[in-house]
Write a protein that holds these residues in place. Structure first.
Motif, PDB file in Angstrom:
ATOM      1  N   GLY A 205     -54.401  -8.008  36.408  1.00  0.00           N
ATOM      2  CA  GLY A 205     -54.651  -6.801  35.643  1.00  0.00           C
ATOM      3  C   GLY A 205     -55.682  -5.932  36.308  1.00  0.00           C
ATOM      4  O   GLY A 205     -55.495  -5.465  37.423  1.00  0.00           O
ATOM      5  N   ARG A 206     -56.812  -5.750  35.643  1.00  0.00           N
ATOM      6  CA  ARG A 206     -57.804  -4.788  36.104  1.00  0.00           C
ATOM      7  C   ARG A 206     -58.391  -5.121  37.474  1.00  0.00           C
ATOM      8  O   ARG A 206     -58.870  -4.229  38.176  1.00  0.00           O
ATOM      9  CB  ARG A 206     -58.938  -4.674  35.088  1.00  0.00           C
ATOM     10  CG  ARG A 206     -59.754  -5.938  34.918  1.00  0.00           C
ATOM     11  CD  ARG A 206     -60.939  -5.769  33.972  1.00  0.00           C
ATOM     12  NE  ARG A 206     -61.739  -6.990  33.910  1.00  0.00           N
ATOM     13  CZ  ARG A 206     -61.526  -7.983  33.058  1.00  0.00           C
ATOM     14  NH1 ARG A 206     -60.554  -7.865  32.158  1.00  0.00           N
ATOM     15  NH2 ARG A 206     -62.270  -9.070  33.085  1.00  0.00           N
ATOM     16  N   ASP A 207     -58.357  -6.420  37.876  1.00  0.00           N
ATOM     17  CA  ASP A 207     -59.002  -6.814  39.140  1.00  0.00           C
ATOM     18  C   ASP A 207     -58.009  -7.048  40.272  1.00  0.00           C
ATOM     19  O   ASP A 207     -58.405  -7.480  41.358  1.00  0.00           O
ATOM     20  CB  ASP A 207     -59.823  -8.091  38.922  1.00  0.00           C
ATOM     21  CG  ASP A 207     -60.890  -7.921  37.863  1.00  0.00           C
ATOM     22  OD1 ASP A 207     -61.551  -6.863  37.870  1.00  0.00           O
ATOM     23  OD2 ASP A 207     -61.066  -8.837  37.033  1.00  0.00           O
ATOM     24  N   ARG A 208     -56.753  -6.755  40.048  1.00  0.00           N
ATOM     25  CA  ARG A 208     -55.727  -7.085  41.043  1.00  0.00           C
ATOM     26  C   ARG A 208     -56.042  -6.514  42.422  1.00  0.00           C
ATOM     27  O   ARG A 208     -55.911  -7.203  43.450  1.00  0.00           O
ATOM     28  CB  ARG A 208     -54.370  -6.574  40.561  1.00  0.00           C
ATOM     29  CG  ARG A 208     -53.221  -6.867  41.535  1.00  0.00           C
ATOM     30  CD  ARG A 208     -51.921  -6.210  41.078  1.00  0.00           C
ATOM     31  NE  ARG A 208     -50.862  -6.392  42.045  1.00  0.00           N
ATOM     32  CZ  ARG A 208     -49.872  -7.274  41.932  1.00  0.00           C
ATOM     33  NH1 ARG A 208     -49.824  -8.056  40.860  1.00  0.00           N
ATOM     34  NH2 ARG A 208     -48.944  -7.380  42.871  1.00  0.00           N
ATOM     35  N   ALA A 209     -56.461  -5.269  42.490  1.00  0.00           N
ATOM     36  CA  ALA A 209     -56.696  -4.617  43.781  1.00  0.00           C
ATOM     37  C   ALA A 209     -57.778  -5.316  44.596  1.00  0.00           C
ATOM     38  O   ALA A 209     -57.776  -5.256  45.835  1.00  0.00           O
ATOM     39  CB  ALA A 209     -57.074  -3.155  43.558  1.00  0.00           C
ATOM     40  N   ALA A 210     -58.694  -5.986  43.918  1.00  0.00           N
ATOM     41  CA  ALA A 210     -59.786  -6.670  44.627  1.00  0.00           C
ATOM     42  C   ALA A 210     -59.300  -7.915  45.362  1.00  0.00           C
ATOM     43  O   ALA A 210     -59.953  -8.358  46.321  1.00  0.00           O
ATOM     44  CB  ALA A 210     -60.883  -7.047  43.645  1.00  0.00           C
ATOM     45  N   PHE A 211     -58.154  -8.472  44.932  1.00  0.00           N
ATOM     46  CA  PHE A 211     -57.682  -9.738  45.493  1.00  0.00           C
ATOM     47  C   PHE A 211     -56.397  -9.618  46.316  1.00  0.00           C
ATOM     48  O   PHE A 211     -56.159 -10.438  47.206  1.00  0.00           O
ATOM     49  CB  PHE A 211     -57.456 -10.751  44.368  1.00  0.00           C
ATOM     50  CG  PHE A 211     -58.682 -11.031  43.553  1.00  0.00           C
ATOM     51  CD1 PHE A 211     -59.700 -11.812  44.064  1.00  0.00           C
ATOM     52  CD2 PHE A 211     -58.831 -10.492  42.280  1.00  0.00           C
ATOM     53  CE1 PHE A 211     -60.841 -12.067  43.320  1.00  0.00           C
ATOM     54  CE2 PHE A 211     -59.964 -10.738  41.533  1.00  0.00           C
ATOM     55  CZ  PHE A 211     -60.979 -11.534  42.049  1.00  0.00           C
ATOM     56  N   ALA A 212     -55.574  -8.642  46.004  1.00  0.00           N
ATOM     57  CA  ALA A 212     -54.270  -8.518  46.672  1.00  0.00           C
ATOM     58  C   ALA A 212     -54.434  -8.289  48.165  1.00  0.00           C
ATOM     59  O   ALA A 212     -55.147  -7.382  48.599  1.00  0.00           O
ATOM     60  CB  ALA A 212     -53.479  -7.372  46.049  1.00  0.00           C
ATOM     61  N   GLY A 213     -53.783  -9.150  48.969  1.00  0.00           N
ATOM     62  CA  GLY A 213     -53.817  -9.009  50.416  1.00  0.00           C
ATOM     63  C   GLY A 213     -55.136  -9.412  51.047  1.00  0.00           C
ATOM     64  O   GLY A 213     -55.379  -9.106  52.225  1.00  0.00           O
ATOM     65  N   ARG A 214     -55.977 -10.102  50.310  1.00  0.00           N
ATOM     66  CA  ARG A 214     -57.302 -10.461  50.825  1.00  0.00           C
ATOM     67  C   ARG A 214     -57.523 -11.974  50.723  1.00  0.00           C
ATOM     68  O   ARG A 214     -56.783 -12.689  50.027  1.00  0.00           O
ATOM     69  CB  ARG A 214     -58.382  -9.708  50.047  1.00  0.00           C
ATOM     70  CG  ARG A 214     -58.142  -8.213  50.000  1.00  0.00           C
ATOM     71  CD  ARG A 214     -59.206  -7.482  49.221  1.00  0.00           C
ATOM     72  NE  ARG A 214     -60.404  -7.251  50.034  1.00  0.00           N
ATOM     73  CZ  ARG A 214     -61.512  -6.695  49.574  1.00  0.00           C
ATOM     74  NH1 ARG A 214     -61.589  -6.346  48.294  1.00  0.00           N
ATOM     75  NH2 ARG A 214     -62.553  -6.500  50.355  1.00  0.00           N
ATOM     76  N   HIS A 215     -58.541 -12.433  51.398  1.00  0.00           N
ATOM     77  CA  HIS A 215     -58.907 -13.847  51.372  1.00  0.00           C
ATOM     78  C   HIS A 215     -59.987 -14.056  50.318  1.00  0.00           C
ATOM     79  O   HIS A 215     -61.083 -13.518  50.431  1.00  0.00           O
ATOM     80  CB  HIS A 215     -59.431 -14.272  52.756  1.00  0.00           C
ATOM     81  CG  HIS A 215     -59.892 -15.694  52.814  1.00  0.00           C
ATOM     82  ND1 HIS A 215     -60.700 -16.179  53.832  1.00  0.00           N
ATOM     83  CD2 HIS A 215     -59.664 -16.767  51.996  1.00  0.00           C
ATOM     84  CE1 HIS A 215     -60.947 -17.453  53.631  1.00  0.00           C
ATOM     85  NE2 HIS A 215     -60.323 -17.826  52.526  1.00  0.00           N
ATOM     86  N   THR A 216     -59.659 -14.833  49.289  1.00  0.00           N
ATOM     87  CA  THR A 216     -60.600 -15.101  48.202  1.00  0.00           C
ATOM     88  C   THR A 216     -61.059 -16.544  48.239  1.00  0.00           C
ATOM     89  O   THR A 216     -60.248 -17.465  48.389  1.00  0.00           O
ATOM     90  CB  THR A 216     -59.955 -14.818  46.837  1.00  0.00           C
ATOM     91  OG1 THR A 216     -59.597 -13.442  46.756  1.00  0.00           O
ATOM     92  CG2 THR A 216     -60.922 -15.152  45.703  1.00  0.00           C
ATOM     93  N   THR A 217     -62.364 -16.752  48.084  1.00  0.00           N
ATOM     94  CA  THR A 217     -62.946 -18.091  47.989  1.00  0.00           C
ATOM     95  C   THR A 217     -63.471 -18.301  46.582  1.00  0.00           C
ATOM     96  O   THR A 217     -64.321 -17.539  46.110  1.00  0.00           O
ATOM     97  CB  THR A 217     -64.080 -18.277  49.011  1.00  0.00           C
ATOM     98  OG1 THR A 217     -63.537 -18.167  50.336  1.00  0.00           O
ATOM     99  CG2 THR A 217     -64.733 -19.636  48.852  1.00  0.00           C
ATOM    100  N   VAL A 218     -62.934 -19.314  45.921  1.00  0.00           N
ATOM    101  CA  VAL A 218     -63.369 -19.660  44.563  1.00  0.00           C
ATOM    102  C   VAL A 218     -64.368 -20.815  44.673  1.00  0.00           C
ATOM    103  O   VAL A 218     -64.048 -21.868  45.235  1.00  0.00           O
ATOM    104  CB  VAL A 218     -62.176 -20.075  43.684  1.00  0.00           C
ATOM    105  CG1 VAL A 218     -62.653 -20.474  42.285  1.00  0.00           C
ATOM    106  CG2 VAL A 218     -61.163 -18.939  43.601  1.00  0.00           C
ATOM    107  N   VAL A 219     -65.569 -20.607  44.134  1.00  0.00           N
ATOM    108  CA  VAL A 219     -66.620 -21.624  44.177  1.00  0.00           C
ATOM    109  C   VAL A 219     -66.766 -22.238  42.798  1.00  0.00           C
ATOM    110  O   VAL A 219     -66.994 -21.526  41.818  1.00  0.00           O
ATOM    111  CB  VAL A 219     -67.959 -21.011  44.636  1.00  0.00           C
ATOM    112  CG1 VAL A 219     -69.027 -22.103  44.743  1.00  0.00           C
ATOM    113  CG2 VAL A 219     -67.802 -20.285  45.970  1.00  0.00           C
ATOM    114  N   GLY A 220     -66.643 -23.566  42.708  1.00  0.00           N
ATOM    115  CA  GLY A 220     -66.767 -24.243  41.423  1.00  0.00           C
ATOM    116  C   GLY A 220     -65.646 -25.226  41.216  1.00  0.00           C
ATOM    117  O   GLY A 220     -64.588 -25.133  41.858  1.00  0.00           O
ATOM    118  N   ALA A 221     -65.840 -26.174  40.296  1.00  0.00           N
ATOM    119  CA  ALA A 221     -64.872 -27.249  40.138  1.00  0.00           C
ATOM    120  C   ALA A 221     -64.440 -27.480  38.692  1.00  0.00           C
ATOM    121  O   ALA A 221     -63.921 -28.528  38.365  1.00  0.00           O
ATOM    122  CB  ALA A 221     -65.455 -28.550  40.706  1.00  0.00           C
TER     123      ALA A 221
END
Length: 446
Positions: A205-221
């Motif tokens: 939704g609102r954050d799609r542009a921040a992640f699409a086509g990019r490398h995202t690192t999720v920190v946490g378990a």
């Protein structure tokens, strides 16, 4: 020591009797506290920092809860809603709603009831709580002295309210744990702040542009991390160039449980889905990484962010475009500096509650029923309830918070029989996570 000695009721002088109870936060637990006070005939005011009620819930409204409706509706709130002219009925008890549905189908109608709506102030941030004319060091007549609740109102002005009692239901969503493994503020965070997102971003939704086509690192378990990882995997199937990395502090990927004994089906399946995505190679796992600092990525280095940390005894750098902080949450205690608190040294929960919620020993469904006695502090008439009462522990369920505020409201009304008769039926859960450490403190038990 008896319960009466453990938590003496606030002496209600003539002036105190004319003052309201201040409830901090208009989320599910704050509104449940309001509903219970309505039934008890006790005046109150609800102070919400957001522009609307349930501000934190609305921020992750795209996320589906694990709990079905039967565990999400406070009994006192349901009675008020069903008695109103709105025609409200409990939604399908066995269906798990999204955060947006929880807001629209339950919290919004509840907050709109005349008896509650007239007592809510939004856009109001509580910045400090004390006693009128005395700091935490003064004892004489303390219990007979009204609370002073200092706030910054919707116009940016500072004012103070007097209160008979204070119920802090402000939650922890606004105060995430640090990305740094030390727990201290991450060195270099200011340099990369525009590339860091809070837990449970709206990937589609609102954050799609921040992640699409990019490398995202999720920190946490925790479960928040798992939800975001799966959303990013789905996005990667739609948008070329989207990559997903899971960065963990532990030696192994600390996964949420996929136990078949978990009565919350959505949560039971979550761990298995993440495991499958890792096996397929959809998620790259970087484990045993203790984050020390961050800085802007160098040109051509593979990302806008360089995360520096210790791994296998060496100082290494992980490059990425975007970071999601899903390391869990902690209570904001700054506003309570002048309140006499008794908190556990480890999880920062009320000391009598901490052994019941220790994530090393308990899952969401094995937490014992508890009420005003376990939530009592040396400050008579002050209670921390809801997610914030659990400090840094991730084992909170809304149903637990509802029983907390029912008991507190009964105590404020002087009904000791109801206050001490604490009952709670929770779904069987298995273990919320394995190898629990500070990193595994995501929101596991909605």
């Amino acid at each position: 020591m008896t319960l009466l000695e453990l938590a003496p009721r606030v002496p209600v002088s003539d002036r105190l009797a004319t003052l309201p109870v201040v409830i901090v936060g208009a989320g599910p637990i704050g509104l449940a506290a309001a509903a219970n006070l309505v039934e008890r005939g006790i005046d109150f005011v609800v102070l919400e920092a957001g522009d609307d009620i349930a501000d934190s819930v609305r921020s992750w409204g795209h996320t589906r809860l694990f709990s079905p409706w039967k565990h999400l509706v406070d009994p006192a709130s349901a009675r008020l809603l069903e008695a109103s002219a709105s025609g409200w009925t409990v939604p399908d008890p066995e269906r798990a709603p999204s955060g947006a549905e929880l807001f629209e189908e339950y919290l919004l109608p509840l907050s709109s009831l005349d008896a509650i709506a007239s007592r809510i102030r939004t856009g109001v941030e509580v910045v400090a709580v004390s006693r009128e004319g005395m700091d935490r060091t003064r004892t004489a007549n303390r219990a007979q002295t009204p609370f002073a609740v200092r706030l910054r109102n919707e116009h940016g002005e500072v004012e103070e309210l007097s209160a008979r009692a204070v119920i802090d239901a402000s939650g922890t969503y606004r105060t995430p744990n640090s990305l740094a493994s030390s727990g201290l503020s991450l060195l270099g965070l200011d340099e990369i702040a525009e590339h860091v997102h809070p837990a449970l971003p709206d990937v589609f939704g609102r954050d799609r542009a921040a992640f699409a086509g990019r490398h995202t690192t999720v920190v946490g378990a925790g479960h928040s991390a798992a939800n975001t990882l799966l959303a990013l995997v789905r996005l990667a199937r739609e948008v070329p160039g989207t990559r997903v990395t899971w960065l963990l502090r532990n030696a192994n990927a600390v996964r949420v449980s996929s136990s078949a004994d978990d009565e919350l089906a959505g949560r039971s399946a979550l761990g298995a889905r993440v495991d499958a995505a890792v096996r397929r190679g959809d998620i790259e796992v970087v484990d045993r990484f203790e984050i020390v600092r961050a800085r802007k990525g160098a040109a051509g280095a593979g990302g806008a962010v360089a995360v520096v940390g210790h791994r296998a005894g060496e100082l290494v750098t992980h490059s990425t475009d975007v970071v999601v902080n899903a390391t869990g949450f902690r209570p904001d205690l700054d506003l309570l500096r002048e309140i006499r608190l008794d908190l556990d040294d480890i999880v920062e929960a009320p000391r009598r509650l901490a052994p019941l919620i220790d994530p090393n020993l308990h899952s969401c469904g094995t937490v014992a029923p508890h009420g005003f006695a376990e939530l009592t502090h040396p400050e008579p008439g002050f209670f921390i309830v809801g997610m914030k009462s659990y400090g840094r522990a991730p084992t909170f369920l809304l149903a637990t918070g509802y029983e907390q505020v029912r008991s507190v409201a009964a105590w404020l009304a002087g009904d000791m029989r109801a206050a001490t008769n604490v009952e709670l039926v929770l779904p069987a859960t298995g273990v919320c996570s394995t190898g629990v450490g500070p990193e595994a403190s995501g929101s596991c038990c909605r």
